[in-house]
Design a protein around this motif. Structure first.
Motif, short mmCIF file in Angstrom:
data_model
loop_
_atom_site.label_atom_id
_atom_site.label_comp_id
_atom_site.label_asym_id
_atom_site.label_seq_id
_atom_site.Cartn_x
_atom_site.Cartn_y
_atom_site.Cartn_z
N TYR A 434 96.15 54.84 3.76
CA TYR A 434 96.22 55.54 5.04
C TYR A 434 95.07 55.12 5.95
O TYR A 434 95.28 54.70 7.10
CB TYR A 434 96.19 57.05 4.82
CG TYR A 434 96.17 57.85 6.10
CD1 TYR A 434 97.36 58.22 6.72
CD2 TYR A 434 94.97 58.21 6.71
CE1 TYR A 434 97.35 58.94 7.92
CE2 TYR A 434 94.94 58.93 7.90
CZ TYR A 434 96.14 59.29 8.50
OH TYR A 434 96.12 59.99 9.68
N TYR A 435 93.85 55.21 5.43
CA TYR A 435 92.68 54.86 6.25
C TYR A 435 92.67 53.39 6.63
O TYR A 435 92.33 53.02 7.76
CB TYR A 435 91.39 55.23 5.51
CG TYR A 435 91.08 56.70 5.51
CD1 TYR A 435 90.85 57.40 6.70
CD2 TYR A 435 90.99 57.41 4.31
CE1 TYR A 435 90.56 58.76 6.69
CE2 TYR A 435 90.69 58.77 4.30
CZ TYR A 435 90.47 59.44 5.49
OH TYR A 435 90.19 60.79 5.48
N THR A 436 93.05 52.53 5.70
CA THR A 436 93.08 51.10 5.99
C THR A 436 94.08 50.77 7.09
O THR A 436 93.79 50.04 8.03
CB THR A 436 93.41 50.30 4.72
OG1 THR A 436 92.31 50.37 3.82
CG2 THR A 436 93.68 48.84 5.03
N ASN A 589 83.41 52.32 5.42
CA ASN A 589 83.08 50.98 4.95
C ASN A 589 83.93 50.50 3.78
O ASN A 589 83.94 49.31 3.47
CB ASN A 589 81.61 50.92 4.57
CG ASN A 589 80.69 51.15 5.75
OD1 ASN A 589 80.71 50.40 6.72
ND2 ASN A 589 79.91 52.21 5.69
N PHE A 590 84.60 51.43 3.11
CA PHE A 590 85.40 51.05 1.95
C PHE A 590 86.86 51.44 2.09
O PHE A 590 87.75 50.59 2.11
CB PHE A 590 84.78 51.65 0.68
CG PHE A 590 85.68 51.66 -0.50
CD1 PHE A 590 86.34 50.51 -0.91
CD2 PHE A 590 85.89 52.83 -1.24
CE1 PHE A 590 87.19 50.52 -2.02
CE2 PHE A 590 86.72 52.85 -2.34
CZ PHE A 590 87.37 51.70 -2.73
N ASP A 598 85.01 40.30 1.90
CA ASP A 598 85.15 40.12 0.46
C ASP A 598 84.87 41.44 -0.26
O ASP A 598 84.12 42.28 0.23
CB ASP A 598 84.20 39.03 -0.04
CG ASP A 598 82.74 39.43 0.09
OD1 ASP A 598 82.17 39.95 -0.89
OD2 ASP A 598 82.17 39.23 1.19
N PRO A 599 85.45 41.67 -1.43
CA PRO A 599 85.35 42.96 -2.11
C PRO A 599 83.93 43.37 -2.47
O PRO A 599 83.60 44.55 -2.43
CB PRO A 599 86.23 42.79 -3.35
CG PRO A 599 86.43 41.34 -3.52
CD PRO A 599 86.35 40.74 -2.15
N ILE A 600 83.08 42.42 -2.82
CA ILE A 600 81.70 42.76 -3.17
C ILE A 600 80.97 43.30 -1.95
O ILE A 600 80.25 44.31 -2.03
CB ILE A 600 80.95 41.53 -3.73
CG1 ILE A 600 81.67 40.99 -4.98
CG2 ILE A 600 79.50 41.88 -4.07
CD1 ILE A 600 81.78 41.98 -6.12
N SER A 601 81.16 42.67 -0.78
CA SER A 601 80.51 43.14 0.45
C SER A 601 81.04 44.50 0.88
O SER A 601 80.28 45.35 1.37
CB SER A 601 80.74 42.12 1.58
OG SER A 601 80.13 40.89 1.27
N VAL A 602 82.34 44.72 0.71
CA VAL A 602 82.95 46.00 1.07
C VAL A 602 82.34 47.13 0.25
O VAL A 602 81.93 48.17 0.78
CB VAL A 602 84.49 45.95 0.86
CG1 VAL A 602 85.09 47.35 0.88
CG2 VAL A 602 85.13 45.09 1.95
N LEU A 603 82.25 46.94 -1.06
CA LEU A 603 81.68 47.97 -1.92
C LEU A 603 80.19 48.16 -1.68
O LEU A 603 79.68 49.28 -1.73
CB LEU A 603 81.95 47.63 -3.39
CG LEU A 603 83.40 47.78 -3.85
CD1 LEU A 603 83.58 47.26 -5.26
CD2 LEU A 603 83.85 49.25 -3.78
N LYS A 604 79.49 47.07 -1.37
CA LYS A 604 78.06 47.17 -1.08
C LYS A 604 77.82 48.02 0.16
O LYS A 604 76.91 48.85 0.21
CB LYS A 604 77.46 45.78 -0.90
CG LYS A 604 75.94 45.77 -0.81
CD LYS A 604 75.40 44.34 -0.80
CE LYS A 604 73.87 44.34 -0.76
NZ LYS A 604 73.32 42.95 -0.78
#
Length: 637
Positions: A434-436, A589-590, A598-604
């Motif tokens: 939903y948010y995405t 941010n997530f 990239d997934p690492i940057s998103v989670l960071k």
């Protein structure tokens, strides 16, 4: 589970079983309360009240509307080929192609999802089978007509594509294009790419043979808790391993794995063949290892995989301590692998009505704020969720939908505690979708597998915290603590154990070492002993467990269960400790990031750096805290 439509170029009247109480014993209110607490049984979909069924008419009000989109998607796919050969002419040409691609795929996804979900809740319906078949054919045609897009983008000269991407009109597509270009050095010539594509069915043969062999193997009969002979099968194996009767567990365990051992050489050939194929493709694409070849397309550094194994290995003394506690609580002189599935604390298994489950989920997810709670209410009341099972509804649970629909959740609700957790889990996926979809353009809305399970398991963590906080008795608390410890064991420890085994067998094959049955058995038993420690008798039968795990054919997939669990544990703790500011950071941010980075940057950006050991170390601290609490309760008089 989250079902996805892939957007990349490389993948694209109620019957109750209640007995009425005499009216002079219970008030009418009490009779009603009792009726609501009894599990409803529905013979077919028509009997289910409308409020418990999802509303697919929100996607298409009529079949004619769906038909129109099927035709439109096919027409647009044919027209899309007109862009072929023109992408390098100008930024305007590239943007026009990507605009048309997005338009086409949005219609494709919507039509495909509708037909698939309609069939999932009514699988015996011939008309719906036809719709699903037509949607599948449409999808294949669309993929064929768009398959040239990725290779043609890669073929654009570096300086030229760099200049194109400075054009503001291409801003929504920058990450999408860069993600395609990122693996350019591992993209082969057109002829070699075609050859590898044609060889894919051969590389998939080991998985197919494994599946057929696993299905065809007949297991012996064993005696159940009542001394009756029963047929052991793949599907009921775990239920017998959970038996309170130790002899039943032992029989099931030995019969299952000793049967698999009769086919050990065939299993070794199939797994070895898959490993060889993975290593061959990695070498052909100029990767150093098969692990790198698997992780790089998903934009995940191999360091993440290695960090997971190293950090979990260092924390194995905690796992060994848990096994010592399990041995003590089961009251056995020796702890065997067939003892680990049986609960050490018995649960209250009374039926939980769905409306009560909804309230449990709403209460548990209150830390996520008022807006999130209102969205959950909308999901429950607005036709997002399909609740009850019927004979012709597909099994399991998932969240699905398309960019131009609200999320949909399929359940098969049976009223267990696990079913309540499943609601929270799938709604975690739904809220991420939903948010995405609210924030991202279509092209960057499909969040990757690496992050897909984080939002869902974060909700499970929060639900557990709420249930533990509201537990009234020592027994309830002990059950919940054991439940959490088992979640850690099966998700963080066990999946990392699988990941370690998978990594080592690929390394051995790459060095030219044999992956015969005896070698695989010895390696698996060695790793299993390391994970479970000295309290566990590592029976010989466990050396065949690798032959029961289909995930070893999924090419470095299982590690993501463990990393997602660690990331979600950390984020749930931050939200509980820091409140709304932490959730807003996670949301913006997530949950709303999709595939915009990239997934690492998103989670960071959300607050957890998976490129370091810290999230796994923090998760292990939670495991230790849970273990401490259970031991404390056990020692209380």
């Amino acid at each position: 589970m989250k079902k996805t439509i892939l957007k990349s170029m490389t993948a694209m009247a109620i019957t109750f079983s209640a007995v009425a109480a005499p009216i002079n014993v219970l008030s009418m209110e009490a009779v009603q309360a009792r009726a609501e607490s009894v599990k409803p049984v529905y013979k077919n979909r028509a009997e289910i009240p409308e409020q418990y069924k999802w509303k697919l008419e929100h996607i298409y009000p009529t079949k004619a509307a769906w038909e129109a989109d099927i035709k439109k998607a096919t027409d647009l796919a044919n027209q899309f080929t007109l862009h072929q050969g023109k992408l390098s002419t100008s930024a305007k040409s590239l943007k026009a192609a990507l605009d048309d691609y997005s338009t086409l795929m949005r219609i494709h996804d919507k039509a495909y999802v509708y037909a698939s979900m309609a069939l999932d809740v009514n699988t015996s319906n011939a008309e719906l089978q036809d719709l699903a078949d037509r949607a599948e054919k449409m999808s294949v045609a669309v993929k064929e007509k768009t398959s040239w897009l990725g290779p043609e983008i890669v073929a654009i000269a570096p300086l030229r594509i760099t200049a194109f991407l400075r054009n503001e009109g291409l801003a929504p597509y920058r990450y999408f294009v860069k993600d395609i270009l990122r693996t350019k050095n591992h993209t082969l010539s057109k002829d070699l790419e075609e050859l590898l594509a044609q060889s894919t069915p051969l590389a998939d043969n080991p998985e197919g043979i494994y599946g057929m062999l696993s299905k065809d193997i007949k297991f012996p009969k064993i005696k159940d808790e009542n001394g009756q002979e029963v047929q052991l099968t793949r599907s009921n194996f775990i239920s017998y391993m959970e038996s309170k009767n130790r002899e039943v567990r032992k029989q099931a365990y030995e019969a299952y794995y000793q049967t698999l051992a009769q086919y050990q050489d065939t299993f070794a050939q199939t797994l070895g063949g898959k490993v060889k194929a993975n290593n061959l493709y990695a070498k052909a694409r100029k990767y150093d290892t098969a692990m790198e070849a698997s992780l790089t397309p998903n934009n995940v550094p191999t360091k993440v995989y290695d960090e997971l194994i190293d950090t979990v290995d260092k924390s194995l003394p905690l796992m060994h301590r848990y096994m010592e506690l399990k041995k003590k609580m089961l009251g056995v002189s020796e702890l065997h692998m067939y003892d680990i599935y049986t609960p050490i604390v018995q649960a209250n298994d009374s039926y939980i009505p769905y409306d009560q489950a909804k309230e449990m989920v709403l209460t548990g997810l209150k830390p996520l704020g008022e807006q999130y709670g209102k969205l959950l209410e909308e999901a429950f009341n607005g036709g997002w969720v399909d609740v009850y099972p019927t004979d012709d509804k597909r099994s399991g649970a998932y969240q699905w939908g398309a960019y131009d629909t609200h999320p949909y959740v399929l359940l098969n609700y049976e009223g267990t505690k696990d079913d309540v957790a499943t609601i929270a889990h799938e709604l975690g996926h739904a809220m991420q979708s939903y948010y995405t979809n609210k924030k991202q353009p279509y092209i960057s809305s499909n969040y990757p597998i690496f992050t897909a399970e984080v939002a869902s398991t974060m909700n499970e963590h929060l639900l557990w915290e709420s249930e533990y906080k509201n537990a009234k008795t020592k027994e309830e608390k002990m059950y919940l603590l054991n439940q959490r410890l088992e979640n850690f064991r099966t998700t963080l420890f066990r999946q990392t154990q699988f990941a370690e085994f998978e990594k080592v067998i690929h390394e051995k094959e790459q060095k030219g070492e044999s992956l015969n049955a005896e070698a695989l058995k010895a390696l698996y038993k060695e790793i299993n002993q390391k994970y479970y420690g000295p309290a566990m008798i590592s029976d010989e039968e466990i050396s065949m467990e690798w032959a029961r795990i289909p995930h070893f054919y999924y090419n470095f997939y299982v590690y993501q269960y463990a990393t997602s669990f660690a990331a979600s544990t950390a984020l749930a703790k931050q939200i509980l400790d820091q409140g709304q500011p932490a959730f807003e950071r996670v949301r913006d941010n997530f949950l709303a990031a999709g595939n915009s980075s990239d997934p690492i940057s998103v989670l960071k950006a959300a607050g957890v750096d998976m490129s370091t050991a810290q999230p796994i170390e923090e998760t292990m601290a939670v495991f230790k805290q849970t273990l401490d609490e259970l031991e404390k309760l056990l020692n209380e008089k």
